[in-house]
Every structure is written in C-alpha cells, then in structure tokens.
Scaffold this motif. Structure first.
Motif, PDB file in Angstrom:
ATOM      1  N   ARG A   1      14.910  -1.747   1.442  1.00  0.00           N
ATOM      2  CA  ARG A   1      13.464  -1.838   1.256  1.00  0.00           C
ATOM      3  C   ARG A   1      12.886  -0.417   1.293  1.00  0.00           C
ATOM      4  N   PHE A   2      11.816  -0.227   0.564  1.00  0.00           N
ATOM      5  CA  PHE A   2      11.188   1.083   0.467  1.00  0.00           C
ATOM      6  C   PHE A   2       9.704   0.954   0.808  1.00  0.00           C
ATOM      7  N   LYS A   3       9.221   1.872   1.635  1.00  0.00           N
ATOM      8  CA  LYS A   3       7.797   1.949   1.911  1.00  0.00           C
ATOM      9  C   LYS A   3       7.266   3.229   1.272  1.00  0.00           C
ATOM     10  N   VAL A   4       6.259   3.072   0.444  1.00  0.00           N
ATOM     11  CA  VAL A   4       5.703   4.189  -0.320  1.00  0.00           C
ATOM     12  C   VAL A   4       4.210   4.286  -0.045  1.00  0.00           C
ATOM     13  N   ALA A   5       3.720   5.508   0.030  1.00  0.00           N
ATOM     14  CA  ALA A   5       2.287   5.763   0.155  1.00  0.00           C
ATOM     15  C   ALA A   5       1.786   6.431  -1.106  1.00  0.00           C
ATOM     16  N   VAL A   6       0.582   6.078  -1.516  1.00  0.00           N
ATOM     17  CA  VAL A   6      -0.068   6.758  -2.630  1.00  0.00           C
ATOM     18  C   VAL A   6      -1.428   7.239  -2.149  1.00  0.00           C
ATOM     19  N   GLY A   7      -1.743   8.470  -2.494  1.00  0.00           N
ATOM     20  CA  GLY A   7      -3.008   9.025  -2.055  1.00  0.00           C
ATOM     21  C   GLY A   7      -3.707   9.794  -3.151  1.00  0.00           C
ATOM     22  N   ILE A   8      -5.014   9.851  -3.059  1.00  0.00           N
ATOM     23  CA  ILE A   8      -5.829  10.686  -3.936  1.00  0.00           C
ATOM     24  C   ILE A   8      -6.699  11.545  -3.034  1.00  0.00           C
ATOM     25  N   LYS A   9      -6.615  12.840  -3.221  1.00  0.00           N
ATOM     26  CA  LYS A   9      -7.323  13.784  -2.363  1.00  0.00           C
ATOM     27  C   LYS A   9      -8.820  13.496  -2.381  1.00  0.00           C
ATOM     28  N   GLY A  10      -9.370  13.424  -1.186  1.00  0.00           N
ATOM     29  CA  GLY A  10     -10.789  13.174  -1.060  1.00  0.00           C
ATOM     30  C   GLY A  10     -11.181  11.716  -1.079  1.00  0.00           C
ATOM     31  N   VAL A  11     -10.205  10.823  -1.301  1.00  0.00           N
ATOM     32  CA  VAL A  11     -10.499   9.390  -1.333  1.00  0.00           C
ATOM     33  C   VAL A  11      -9.794   8.662  -0.199  1.00  0.00           C
ATOM     34  N   GLY A  12      -8.477   8.743  -0.158  1.00  0.00           N
ATOM     35  CA  GLY A  12      -7.734   8.056   0.879  1.00  0.00           C
ATOM     36  C   GLY A  12      -6.311   7.763   0.459  1.00  0.00           C
ATOM     37  N   GLU A  13      -5.664   6.883   1.205  1.00  0.00           N
ATOM     38  CA  GLU A  13      -4.250   6.590   0.994  1.00  0.00           C
ATOM     39  C   GLU A  13      -4.000   5.122   1.279  1.00  0.00           C
ATOM     40  N   ALA A  14      -2.999   4.580   0.607  1.00  0.00           N
ATOM     41  CA  ALA A  14      -2.582   3.197   0.853  1.00  0.00           C
ATOM     42  C   ALA A  14      -1.063   3.132   0.825  1.00  0.00           C
ATOM     43  N   GLU A  15      -0.500   2.210   1.591  1.00  0.00           N
ATOM     44  CA  GLU A  15       0.950   2.034   1.672  1.00  0.00           C
ATOM     45  C   GLU A  15       1.332   0.625   1.259  1.00  0.00           C
ATOM     46  N   ALA A  16       2.571   0.502   0.778  1.00  0.00           N
ATOM     47  CA  ALA A  16       3.111  -0.821   0.440  1.00  0.00           C
ATOM     48  C   ALA A  16       4.624  -0.732   0.403  1.00  0.00           C
ATOM     49  N   GLU A  17       5.269  -1.903   0.434  1.00  0.00           N
ATOM     50  CA  GLU A  17       6.727  -1.975   0.411  1.00  0.00           C
ATOM     51  C   GLU A  17       7.213  -2.658  -0.856  1.00  0.00           C
TER      52      GLU A  17
END
Length: 222
Positions: free
Chosen positions: A186-202
């Motif tokens: 299983r892989f947990k990945v985060a995606v972020g945009i500078k100045g907005v925020g971040e979210a994670e999912a598997e």
C-alpha cells in the motif's frame, strides 16, 4: 490439476471447458506458493491483450477524440478496474496463494486480483485466440464500459486545471509511506499546492494513491 469448483469457475468465465489445464492453473498461481511457474508471464501477455480488446471495442462504440478515448481506455484497463471485475466473478477464492500471502489478505488484494485477472486473459488468448478472448472481455467488462469509467476528467488533470485557473503553482506529489507485504503493498501519497494546502490518500499503487490524493484535495479545497 484443477479442482472441480475451479474447473467450473473457469468454464463459466471462458464460456467453455478450459483447454490446457496446467496453463490455466499457472494463471491462478501466486509466487508465494513456491511453485516454479506462477502467473507473471501470463499477466504480461494478458495486459496487452486486454488493452487491445478494449481499444478495439471503444473505437467501435465511442466517437470521441483520441484524448478522450485514451482516458477511457486507461480507466478501463487499470488495476482498480481489473480487480473490480475479478471481485464481480468471485475470482479471489480460486487464487493459489502461500499461507502468509493468504493470511495477509491476498485474496482481496487489488494488486493480486488485478494481476490474476490479466493472467487469465493471457491464458484465454493462448488457448482460445484473440476473438474468443475479446468476447470474454466484452462480457466481463460490459458494466464498466456502459458506466462512467473514464468519462469524467481524471482527478490529476482536474487538479492541474484548478491550480492553473486559480493562478497557483502546479501540484506536487510525494510518497509519504509504503507499507504492507510486497504482494499487497500500500502507498500513502500527499499532494500539495503552495499557499493552499495538502491532502493525503492511499492506494495499491503510486498511481492509484496519487489519483486518490488529487480527489481528496479537490474535495477539500476545490
């Protein structure tokens, strides 16, 4: 040789009694069993056969442009779609797994279910040829093709467009964690945009985890 229940399962799946039973048994055999031959070579072949069969099908029924057809194709042949088809026919109980892989939930792993589904397509191609295998694929994938799979914009593309439309930097993906046994990683990945925020999912692959993370980001910030 094939047990009675597995023989009946494969007969229903392929539409005829399986010729070359050892080959079909190979398609159902995971490497954790320690057998010399497992499903990996047939999976390699089945992946290509599935792609061609779905591409031919879409070409005949969908008059969209190349980009839209590619998007639908990628969704329909994804590991998630292959695993969904495998679950719909009860494939898991017929997969040959080693004890540890079985104890780790290998029968319900997207990775294993998807791989074995492709291996069975490979076995069908070798024993029955392309035309009969394409008919089998059309029967098994009918609900997915009739549904919305691949018709909506891909979450990663949607996120990129959202970032551009809001004059933000492009999203950045990073691997947070890889966990679980190799056969059911299983892989947990985060995606972020500078100045907005971040979210994670598997997800069961980096690609699936990135897609889920993009969906989570849009649900939170979009």
């Amino acid at each position: 040789m094939l047990g009675q229940e597995t023989h009946a399962f494969l007969t229903a799946l392929a539409g005829r009694a399986p010729a070359d039973e050892p080959l079909w048994l190979e398609a159902l055999t995971h490497g954790s069993t320690g057998h010399e031959r497992d499903y990996q070579r047939l999976e390699f072949l089945g992946d290509r056969v599935l792609g061609l069969a779905i591409a031919q099908w879409l070409f005949g029924i969908d008059h969209a442009d190349e980009g839209s057809l590619s998007q639908r194709l990628n969704a329909l042949v994804s590991r998630t779609s292959c695993a969904a088809v495998a679950r719909s026919v009860g494939l898991g109980e017929h997969i040959r797994l080693g004890k540890q892989a079985r104890d780790d939930g290998g029968q319900d792993s997207d990775n294993i279910l998807g791989d074995v589904m492709e291996a069975l397509i490979g076995a069908s191609f070798v024993t029955q040829g392309f035309d009969d295998t394409a008919l089998m694929i059309r029967r098994l994938w009918a609900d997915l093709v009739a549904g919305k799979a691949g018709k909506a914009k891909h979450p990663k593309s949607a996120l990129q467009e959202w970032a551009a439309g809001n004059r933000r930097k492009m999203p950045e993906y990073r691997l947070v964690e890889r966990f679980g046994p190799d056969h059911a990683a299983r892989f947990k990945v985060a995606v972020g945009i500078k100045g907005v925020g971040e979210a994670e999912a598997e997800g069961s692959s980096m690609r699936d985890a990135e897609t889920a993370a993009a969906e989570a980001f849009m649900a939170r910030f979009g």
